[in-house]
Motif scaffolding. Sequence first.
Motif, PDB file in Angstrom:
ATOM      1  N   HIS A  19       0.984  -1.252   0.077  1.00 22.02           N
ATOM      2  CA  HIS A  19       0.067  -0.087  -0.190  1.00 22.02           C
ATOM      3  C   HIS A  19       0.930   1.298  -0.106  1.00 22.02           C
ATOM      4  O   HIS A  19       0.643   2.334  -0.626  1.00 22.02           O
ATOM      5  CB  HIS A  19      -0.860   0.226   1.297  1.00 22.02           C
ATOM      6  N   VAL A  20       1.995   1.100   0.771  1.00 20.73           N
ATOM      7  CA  VAL A  20       2.708   2.353   0.904  1.00 20.73           C
ATOM      8  C   VAL A  20       3.490   2.797  -0.516  1.00 20.73           C
ATOM      9  O   VAL A  20       3.472   3.674  -1.187  1.00 20.73           O
ATOM     10  CB  VAL A  20       3.835   2.203   1.915  1.00 20.73           C
ATOM     11  N   ALA A  21       3.832   1.650  -1.332  1.00 18.23           N
ATOM     12  CA  ALA A  21       4.172   1.707  -2.516  1.00 18.23           C
ATOM     13  C   ALA A  21       3.274   2.277  -3.612  1.00 18.23           C
ATOM     14  O   ALA A  21       3.846   3.199  -4.413  1.00 18.23           O
ATOM     15  CB  ALA A  21       4.960   0.330  -3.120  1.00 18.23           C
ATOM     16  N   GLN A  22       2.076   1.840  -3.377  1.00 19.06           N
ATOM     17  CA  GLN A  22       1.204   2.244  -4.358  1.00 19.06           C
ATOM     18  C   GLN A  22       1.236   3.708  -4.245  1.00 19.06           C
ATOM     19  O   GLN A  22       0.752   4.683  -5.017  1.00 19.06           O
ATOM     20  CB  GLN A  22      -0.299   1.671  -4.025  1.00 19.06           C
ATOM     21  N   VAL A  23       0.686   4.230  -2.994  1.00 20.39           N
ATOM     22  CA  VAL A  23       0.716   5.842  -2.676  1.00 20.39           C
ATOM     23  C   VAL A  23       1.930   6.495  -3.119  1.00 20.39           C
ATOM     24  O   VAL A  23       1.536   7.528  -3.745  1.00 20.39           O
ATOM     25  CB  VAL A  23       0.489   5.907  -1.121  1.00 20.39           C
ATOM     26  N   GLY A  50       2.597   9.536  -6.363  1.00 20.90           N
ATOM     27  CA  GLY A  50       3.034  10.891  -6.201  1.00 20.90           C
ATOM     28  C   GLY A  50       2.493  11.657  -4.626  1.00 20.90           C
ATOM     29  O   GLY A  50       2.831  12.864  -4.810  1.00 20.90           O
ATOM     30  N   LEU A  51       2.211  10.813  -3.882  1.00 17.12           N
ATOM     31  CA  LEU A  51       1.500  11.342  -2.880  1.00 17.12           C
ATOM     32  C   LEU A  51       2.389  10.737  -1.611  1.00 17.12           C
ATOM     33  O   LEU A  51       3.190  10.144  -1.631  1.00 17.12           O
ATOM     34  CB  LEU A  51       0.176  10.583  -2.556  1.00 17.12           C
ATOM     35  N   GLN A  52       2.184  11.552  -0.475  1.00 19.05           N
ATOM     36  CA  GLN A  52       3.022  11.276   0.725  1.00 19.05           C
ATOM     37  C   GLN A  52       2.167  10.351   1.478  1.00 19.05           C
ATOM     38  O   GLN A  52       1.036  10.340   1.389  1.00 19.05           O
ATOM     39  CB  GLN A  52       3.507  12.560   1.567  1.00 19.05           C
ATOM     40  N   VAL A  53       2.737   9.853   2.537  1.00 20.06           N
ATOM     41  CA  VAL A  53       2.158   8.541   3.250  1.00 20.06           C
ATOM     42  C   VAL A  53       2.365   9.226   4.771  1.00 20.06           C
ATOM     43  O   VAL A  53       3.381   9.430   5.539  1.00 20.06           O
ATOM     44  CB  VAL A  53       3.056   7.396   3.180  1.00 20.06           C
ATOM     45  N   VAL A  54       1.055   9.041   5.257  1.00 18.43           N
ATOM     46  CA  VAL A  54       0.907   9.370   6.790  1.00 18.43           C
ATOM     47  C   VAL A  54       0.195   8.005   7.423  1.00 18.43           C
ATOM     48  O   VAL A  54      -0.931   7.766   6.807  1.00 18.43           O
ATOM     49  CB  VAL A  54      -0.022  10.573   7.046  1.00 18.43           C
ATOM     50  N   LEU A  55       0.767   7.634   8.630  1.00 19.84           N
ATOM     51  CA  LEU A  55       0.277   6.355   9.065  1.00 19.84           C
ATOM     52  C   LEU A  55      -0.322   6.726  10.479  1.00 19.84           C
ATOM     53  O   LEU A  55       0.244   7.938  11.177  1.00 19.84           O
ATOM     54  CB  LEU A  55       1.300   5.444   9.258  1.00 19.84           C
TER      55      LEU A  55
END
Length: 322
Positions: A257-261, A265-270
Amino acid sequence: MLKRYAVTVLARRANWLVCVLGGVLAGCSRHAGSGSTTVGPGHAPVRVIGHAGSGFFTPINPFNPLPPSSLAGVAKALGAGADGVEVDVQLSQDSVPVLYHDAELQSMTTGHGCVSQHRAAALQQLSYRGGPPYDWFQQQRIATLEQLLQELSKRPAFPYLHLDLHENDACQPQQPHARSPRLVRALGRLLRQYQVPPERVLIVTEHVPTLRQFKTELPGVALGLEITDRFNERLPLAAVEGVRAVVLPKRLATPEHVAQVRSAGLQVVLFGGRSGKSIRRLLALQPDAIEVDNVPQMLKQLGRNRSPRTNPANAPNLTRVR
């Protein structure tokens, strides 16, 4: 709802009593990590964001008696050295943004019904209620977003602020998002009034029309789409709507999922993570930020000094797409 609350409180009490009275305090926290986790090459330092301030009522690992999104919870997270905080925002009957997490008031306060059914002045008189042992350590009341901004504005540098909008009104099931436009306008007024730096704010919602409204109301503020289910269906919406970040709970935080985000071109917040093991897993995904339930444990994993003065100035900027 009251029955469910009672069951929850009893479970919390039982867990706490087993740990404390049984003398197995160390065993209850045995999953806490002892090492530090470093950020991989080419990645900016992950931003440490206190989830709902310093987290939710928890009996152990860590013991947290402070209510979520309370002023004391925010102060505790920032005092521990967090780069910023995430708080939950709802709209009162008289269109005042207030800080409250749950769908109904009776789950955590002395009130009843929904935030939308009460004026802000009445909400501010409601005391948080977690049951023993939590209420032995806290005397918090519901606060408004303006109260929080007043406090944060006094700090030498404005901390990062994630505003998680709770727009789905449980007391208006036929039109749960009818008041969302009012919430957007109210937030716009407050953020402008207190001159909150746009680069320090991330506004998070699951409701796509709200994202569109914010582009007009606050064009310089970063937006985040929260995805809690139907990941493959919801992710394309984030790219189409031009948000800066996708916000995922820890159960959806996978390398795939992180790779898809990232590919979008988007940033990842968990968000989530209390034990050392859980936080290490989230850090291994190298997100831009983690809204964490255990700020001291995450700082320990990162090998960071807890003093707020040492918060990294080069933490990833959510107004910038990497």
